[in-house]
Design a protein around this motif. Sequence first.
Motif, PDB file in Angstrom:
ATOM      1  N   GLY A 222      28.979 -44.596  -6.756  1.00  0.00           N
ATOM      2  CA  GLY A 222      28.063 -44.269  -5.663  1.00  0.00           C
ATOM      3  C   GLY A 222      28.319 -42.895  -5.088  1.00  0.00           C
ATOM      4  O   GLY A 222      28.009 -42.642  -3.926  1.00  0.00           O
ATOM      5  N   VAL A 223      28.887 -42.022  -5.893  1.00  0.00           N
ATOM      6  CA  VAL A 223      29.121 -40.654  -5.432  1.00  0.00           C
ATOM      7  C   VAL A 223      27.786 -39.944  -5.269  1.00  0.00           C
ATOM      8  O   VAL A 223      26.885 -40.121  -6.085  1.00  0.00           O
ATOM      9  CB  VAL A 223      30.014 -39.909  -6.451  1.00  0.00           C
ATOM     10  N   THR A 224      27.652 -39.176  -4.181  1.00  0.00           N
ATOM     11  CA  THR A 224      26.399 -38.452  -3.938  1.00  0.00           C
ATOM     12  C   THR A 224      26.708 -37.008  -3.571  1.00  0.00           C
ATOM     13  O   THR A 224      27.867 -36.607  -3.552  1.00  0.00           O
ATOM     14  CB  THR A 224      25.608 -39.103  -2.788  1.00  0.00           C
ATOM     15  N   GLY A 225      25.656 -36.284  -3.268  1.00  0.00           N
ATOM     16  CA  GLY A 225      25.833 -34.923  -2.779  1.00  0.00           C
ATOM     17  C   GLY A 225      26.321 -33.958  -3.834  1.00  0.00           C
ATOM     18  O   GLY A 225      26.156 -34.195  -5.025  1.00  0.00           O
ATOM     19  N   PRO A 226      26.938 -32.858  -3.388  1.00  0.00           N
ATOM     20  CA  PRO A 226      27.384 -31.834  -4.332  1.00  0.00           C
ATOM     21  C   PRO A 226      28.318 -32.391  -5.403  1.00  0.00           C
ATOM     22  O   PRO A 226      28.302 -31.916  -6.541  1.00  0.00           O
ATOM     23  CB  PRO A 226      28.129 -30.835  -3.445  1.00  0.00           C
ATOM     24  N   ASN A 227      29.105 -33.402  -5.064  1.00  0.00           N
ATOM     25  CA  ASN A 227      30.041 -33.950  -6.046  1.00  0.00           C
ATOM     26  C   ASN A 227      29.297 -34.574  -7.210  1.00  0.00           C
ATOM     27  O   ASN A 227      29.726 -34.471  -8.358  1.00  0.00           O
ATOM     28  CB  ASN A 227      30.935 -35.016  -5.398  1.00  0.00           C
ATOM     29  N   LEU A 228      28.179 -35.248  -6.915  1.00  0.00           N
ATOM     30  CA  LEU A 228      27.388 -35.868  -7.980  1.00  0.00           C
ATOM     31  C   LEU A 228      26.662 -34.791  -8.774  1.00  0.00           C
ATOM     32  O   LEU A 228      26.616 -34.834 -10.006  1.00  0.00           O
ATOM     33  CB  LEU A 228      26.388 -36.850  -7.372  1.00  0.00           C
ATOM     34  N   ARG A 229      26.133 -33.814  -8.070  1.00  0.00           N
ATOM     35  CA  ARG A 229      25.374 -32.763  -8.752  1.00  0.00           C
ATOM     36  C   ARG A 229      26.291 -31.931  -9.640  1.00  0.00           C
ATOM     37  O   ARG A 229      25.853 -31.422 -10.671  1.00  0.00           O
ATOM     38  CB  ARG A 229      24.662 -31.886  -7.726  1.00  0.00           C
ATOM     39  N   ALA A 230      27.553 -31.803  -9.261  1.00  0.00           N
ATOM     40  CA  ALA A 230      28.490 -31.072 -10.114  1.00  0.00           C
ATOM     41  C   ALA A 230      28.740 -31.817 -11.410  1.00  0.00           C
ATOM     42  O   ALA A 230      29.158 -31.231 -12.405  1.00  0.00           O
ATOM     43  CB  ALA A 230      29.800 -30.843  -9.375  1.00  0.00           C
ATOM     44  N   LYS A 313      27.765 -33.271   2.823  1.00  0.00           N
ATOM     45  CA  LYS A 313      28.781 -33.897   1.984  1.00  0.00           C
ATOM     46  C   LYS A 313      28.207 -34.920   1.027  1.00  0.00           C
ATOM     47  O   LYS A 313      28.895 -35.361   0.106  1.00  0.00           O
ATOM     48  CB  LYS A 313      29.834 -34.553   2.869  1.00  0.00           C
ATOM     49  N   GLY A 314      26.982 -35.313   1.239  1.00  0.00           N
ATOM     50  CA  GLY A 314      26.388 -36.308   0.357  1.00  0.00           C
ATOM     51  C   GLY A 314      25.343 -37.103   1.100  1.00  0.00           C
ATOM     52  O   GLY A 314      24.835 -36.666   2.131  1.00  0.00           O
ATOM     53  N   GLU A 315      25.019 -38.287   0.595  1.00  0.00           N
ATOM     54  CA  GLU A 315      23.989 -39.085   1.244  1.00  0.00           C
ATOM     55  C   GLU A 315      24.578 -39.806   2.436  1.00  0.00           C
ATOM     56  O   GLU A 315      25.419 -40.686   2.300  1.00  0.00           O
ATOM     57  CB  GLU A 315      23.407 -40.106   0.253  1.00  0.00           C
ATOM     58  N   LEU A 316      24.120 -39.401   3.615  1.00  0.00           N
ATOM     59  CA  LEU A 316      24.586 -40.038   4.843  1.00  0.00           C
ATOM     60  C   LEU A 316      23.489 -40.969   5.318  1.00  0.00           C
ATOM     61  O   LEU A 316      22.378 -40.532   5.621  1.00  0.00           O
ATOM     62  CB  LEU A 316      24.898 -38.986   5.904  1.00  0.00           C
ATOM     63  N   GLY A 317      23.796 -42.268   5.381  1.00  0.00           N
ATOM     64  CA  GLY A 317      22.770 -43.228   5.754  1.00  0.00           C
ATOM     65  C   GLY A 317      23.170 -44.022   6.984  1.00  0.00           C
ATOM     66  O   GLY A 317      24.350 -44.185   7.278  1.00  0.00           O
ATOM     67  N   PHE A 318      22.154 -44.494   7.726  1.00  0.00           N
ATOM     68  CA  PHE A 318      22.403 -45.392   8.854  1.00  0.00           C
ATOM     69  C   PHE A 318      21.594 -46.661   8.635  1.00  0.00           C
ATOM     70  O   PHE A 318      20.429 -46.593   8.245  1.00  0.00           O
ATOM     71  CB  PHE A 318      21.995 -44.731  10.169  1.00  0.00           C
ATOM     72  N   TYR A 319      22.210 -47.782   8.871  1.00  0.00           N
ATOM     73  CA  TYR A 319      21.521 -49.066   8.793  1.00  0.00           C
ATOM     74  C   TYR A 319      21.544 -49.681  10.174  1.00  0.00           C
ATOM     75  O   TYR A 319      22.627 -49.910  10.737  1.00  0.00           O
ATOM     76  CB  TYR A 319      22.230 -49.971   7.780  1.00  0.00           C
ATOM     77  N   LEU A 320      20.372 -49.884  10.745  1.00  0.00           N
ATOM     78  CA  LEU A 320      20.314 -50.406  12.101  1.00  0.00           C
ATOM     79  C   LEU A 320      19.584 -51.744  12.105  1.00  0.00           C
ATOM     80  O   LEU A 320      18.551 -51.898  11.463  1.00  0.00           O
ATOM     81  CB  LEU A 320      19.566 -49.446  13.027  1.00  0.00           C
ATOM     82  N   VAL A 321      20.147 -52.714  12.832  1.00  0.00           N
ATOM     83  CA  VAL A 321      19.475 -53.994  13.008  1.00  0.00           C
ATOM     84  C   VAL A 321      19.129 -54.112  14.487  1.00  0.00           C
ATOM     85  O   VAL A 321      19.989 -53.904  15.348  1.00  0.00           O
ATOM     86  CB  VAL A 321      20.373 -55.170  12.574  1.00  0.00           C
ATOM     87  N   SER A 322      17.879 -54.412  14.765  1.00  0.00           N
ATOM     88  CA  SER A 322      17.452 -54.544  16.152  1.00  0.00           C
ATOM     89  C   SER A 322      17.104 -56.001  16.430  1.00  0.00           C
ATOM     90  O   SER A 322      16.473 -56.670  15.606  1.00  0.00           O
ATOM     91  CB  SER A 322      16.230 -53.656  16.398  1.00  0.00           C
ATOM     92  N   ASP A 323      17.529 -56.516  17.597  1.00  0.00           N
ATOM     93  CA  ASP A 323      17.130 -57.868  17.974  1.00  0.00           C
ATOM     94  C   ASP A 323      16.122 -57.813  19.122  1.00  0.00           C
ATOM     95  O   ASP A 323      15.957 -58.770  19.866  1.00  0.00           O
ATOM     96  CB  ASP A 323      18.350 -58.707  18.348  1.00  0.00           C
ATOM     97  N   GLY A 324      15.486 -56.658  19.281  1.00  0.00           N
ATOM     98  CA  GLY A 324      14.475 -56.532  20.315  1.00  0.00           C
ATOM     99  C   GLY A 324      15.034 -56.095  21.653  1.00  0.00           C
ATOM    100  O   GLY A 324      14.285 -55.808  22.573  1.00  0.00           O
ATOM    101  N   SER A 325      16.338 -56.025  21.809  1.00  0.00           N
ATOM    102  CA  SER A 325      16.918 -55.554  23.064  1.00  0.00           C
ATOM    103  C   SER A 325      17.058 -54.032  22.998  1.00  0.00           C
ATOM    104  O   SER A 325      16.695 -53.401  22.011  1.00  0.00           O
ATOM    105  CB  SER A 325      18.290 -56.200  23.280  1.00  0.00           C
ATOM    106  N   LYS A 326      17.607 -53.432  24.076  1.00  0.00           N
ATOM    107  CA  LYS A 326      17.703 -51.969  24.046  1.00  0.00           C
ATOM    108  C   LYS A 326      18.991 -51.494  23.386  1.00  0.00           C
ATOM    109  O   LYS A 326      19.265 -50.308  23.352  1.00  0.00           O
ATOM    110  CB  LYS A 326      17.547 -51.409  25.461  1.00  0.00           C
ATOM    111  N   ARG A 327      19.793 -52.437  22.900  1.00  0.00           N
ATOM    112  CA  ARG A 327      21.018 -52.039  22.206  1.00  0.00           C
ATOM    113  C   ARG A 327      20.906 -52.444  20.738  1.00  0.00           C
ATOM    114  O   ARG A 327      20.319 -53.485  20.426  1.00  0.00           O
ATOM    115  CB  ARG A 327      22.237 -52.723  22.835  1.00  0.00           C
ATOM    116  N   PRO A 328      21.493 -51.645  19.841  1.00  0.00           N
ATOM    117  CA  PRO A 328      21.448 -52.051  18.427  1.00  0.00           C
ATOM    118  C   PRO A 328      22.297 -53.306  18.200  1.00  0.00           C
ATOM    119  O   PRO A 328      23.400 -53.417  18.745  1.00  0.00           O
ATOM    120  CB  PRO A 328      22.012 -50.836  17.684  1.00  0.00           C
ATOM    121  N   TYR A 329      21.763 -54.228  17.411  1.00  0.00           N
ATOM    122  CA  TYR A 329      22.531 -55.434  17.105  1.00  0.00           C
ATOM    123  C   TYR A 329      23.614 -55.107  16.095  1.00  0.00           C
ATOM    124  O   TYR A 329      24.725 -55.641  16.139  1.00  0.00           O
ATOM    125  CB  TYR A 329      21.590 -56.514  16.553  1.00  0.00           C
ATOM    126  N   ARG A 330      23.289 -54.240  15.158  1.00  0.00           N
ATOM    127  CA  ARG A 330      24.282 -53.804  14.184  1.00  0.00           C
ATOM    128  C   ARG A 330      24.063 -52.322  13.928  1.00  0.00           C
ATOM    129  O   ARG A 330      22.923 -51.856  13.782  1.00  0.00           O
ATOM    130  CB  ARG A 330      24.123 -54.586  12.870  1.00  0.00           C
TER     131      ARG A 330
END
Lengths: 372, 343
Positions: A222-230, A313-330
């Motif tokens: 799962g290497v990404t970014g410049p390291n993968l392209r190299a 540095k590569g693929e930076l991802g965020f995974y957010l789970v919302s339960d409908g409140s104003k705070r992220p559940y995950r």
Amino acid sequence: MKEVVDQGIKTQEIEVNFGPHHPSTHGVFRMVLTLDGENVRKVNPHVGYLHRGIEKLAEKRTYAQCVPFTDRLDYICSMTNNLAYVQTVEQLLDLEVPTRAEYIRVIVSELQRIINHCVFWATFGNDLGSQTALMYGFRDREMILDVFEELTGSRMTYSYMRIGGVAKDISDEQLKEIERIVDYMLDEALPEYHNLITGNEIFQARTKDIGILKPETAIDYGVTGPNLRASGVEYDVRKDQSYGIYDKFDFDVPTRDKGDTYSRYIVRLEEIEQSCLIIKQALNMIPEGKVQVKRVPKRPPDGSTYSSIESPKGELGFYLVSDGSKRPYRFRVRPPTFIHLMALEEMMIGEKVADAIVILGSIDIVLGEVDR
Amino acid sequence: MGALQNLFVNLALFFRESMVNIGFSQLGIEATMDLVAGIGVLAVIAISALVLIYVERKVAGFIQVRLGPNRVGPKGTCQTVADALKLVGKEDIIPDRVDKVPFMIAPILFFAPAVLAFAIIPFGENMIPIDMNIGIFYFIAVCSLSTIPIIMAGWSSNNKYSLLGAMRSLAQSLSYEIPLVFSILGVVMITGSLQMSDIVAAQSDMWFIVTQPIAFLIYLIAGAAETNRPPFDLPEGESELVAGYMTEYSGMRWALFFLAEYAHLFIVSAMATTLFLGGWHGPILPSYIWFLLKTGFMIFILIWVRWTFPRIRIDQLLSLGWKFLLPLSLLNILITGVVLYII
């Protein structure tokens, strides 16, 4: 992985502890190397010295309050971290960002990429024993930091991206200064980098054919970014899963086939060039207008989303789970450098101990992101 | 001008005469003169180390687009003194499980050969502390001695970095001593003497760098490896071995290693001057000034190399020594011999 040759001589292996306090582990990374003379036989990376529990802490904050946390992930490039997060929240809210804000986002995140690669170049030179490179790289980074400081009030932890735009509009003088910096990088700094380090005979002998990462191994890890392209795989989130307004720009994705430390180095320097070109295009095209949407909903609807950007540095991802409140559940981060560290063993076994340091430097890690 | 030309020689003569007048015995006079020469050498080492450290930091600052020391004293000139005082004032830490005796004497033994080597350097006309007839041989012998204290330091420190650093240093010295000696051999063949004064005298018309350019280059590379300076600073290799054999040292013991390194730098440059750049020969200026100028130039080159080159790897270093420098130096000897035979 290089073949370990058995020479028929009885030798005793020693375990050497690199880090957490060591001049070249880039922060508080620790690896236990098993050495046979100068050759590396086993690599055992230990992470977690900088763990602050950011992912858990974020669950107790509102979405907007989480932005400063992202500054402290990869502290070399806070801008792109901010961008990755706010973009995910915007996706969750289904929010449109004003065009001018999109352009500003592109400009600052490409500047951030230049900063990151300057720091990479500097510390990589230092790992190889050339302290002069360290000074030159940080000198050029400083100019961009000055712009960022004027723009955001902070040198490293910007929190500049806001959900639905950016915090503050950019002035014409700042845009002019950015143009000057970009010209300087292209005309003076990059040729100087190549003169000082790239062309050096010792440097080439030290980096070529060292720490080879095969494309299939890189993809498996799962290497990404410049390291993968190299390693010869042309994958760039900006092109392949274009986000923001990146489809409007014309740029190349530099690749190399070999996957050795030299390729990883040269790909990054070429990326500085491409970033400069993107910024130049953006400076010509940037429209007038607002930089922030008027009203941002506080509570996103139920559901979850993942979005990622091409961080330096590569693929930076965020995974957010919302339960409908104003705070992220995950609140989950997909950090590129943590994943790169896992492939370390593949690159290091069978190399010399001095090369182990070069390999670690060449994958460009930041421990704030690894440990979170 | 005439008085300046032989300033130090006249001083020595004056000293000797006044002792004769007081009525010292012949033996007493000789012993005292040797002592004075010894003190002179120590003074040169101390002053040159102080100056060199400052100069190196300033030149490094210039190369690295920064200022270098600029706070203590005018233009930062007292920075080295301040650093030295700090080191003297530090606690002498001897870690718990080190082998105490070798650990304690290693820095002193490392420093001693550096001092000894100064004995045969011709600082100017008639200014050799001891003009031995085996000068070159003595220089080589004394320089090779410095490997043993490094091994002592590395082994007794009870630290893996130190041990690796010491092993590297041993391998490096073995592979660079031989090309170093062979490169000097060319010069010895031309002069037919191992005595330093003869070698300098033979260069009154033409410097040996003209007749022995290959030997000069080999000497420069091997000499840089001898001094453990970048790009050959593998025994210390900061990026992997922290500080190599010096890892466990601190305070004054560490400073001795540091000082000895600068003394070695001075010696290697001074020997390059003596062997290849015509020693103290030069027009108008007094001989010792010429010597210092040429040595300073050599030192500048070594500093310049240090701050621009990355570090070489241990196996590359060894193959450079054995597969390239050694055959090249042998070839140089062969060519020199053939040419000498024909002439």
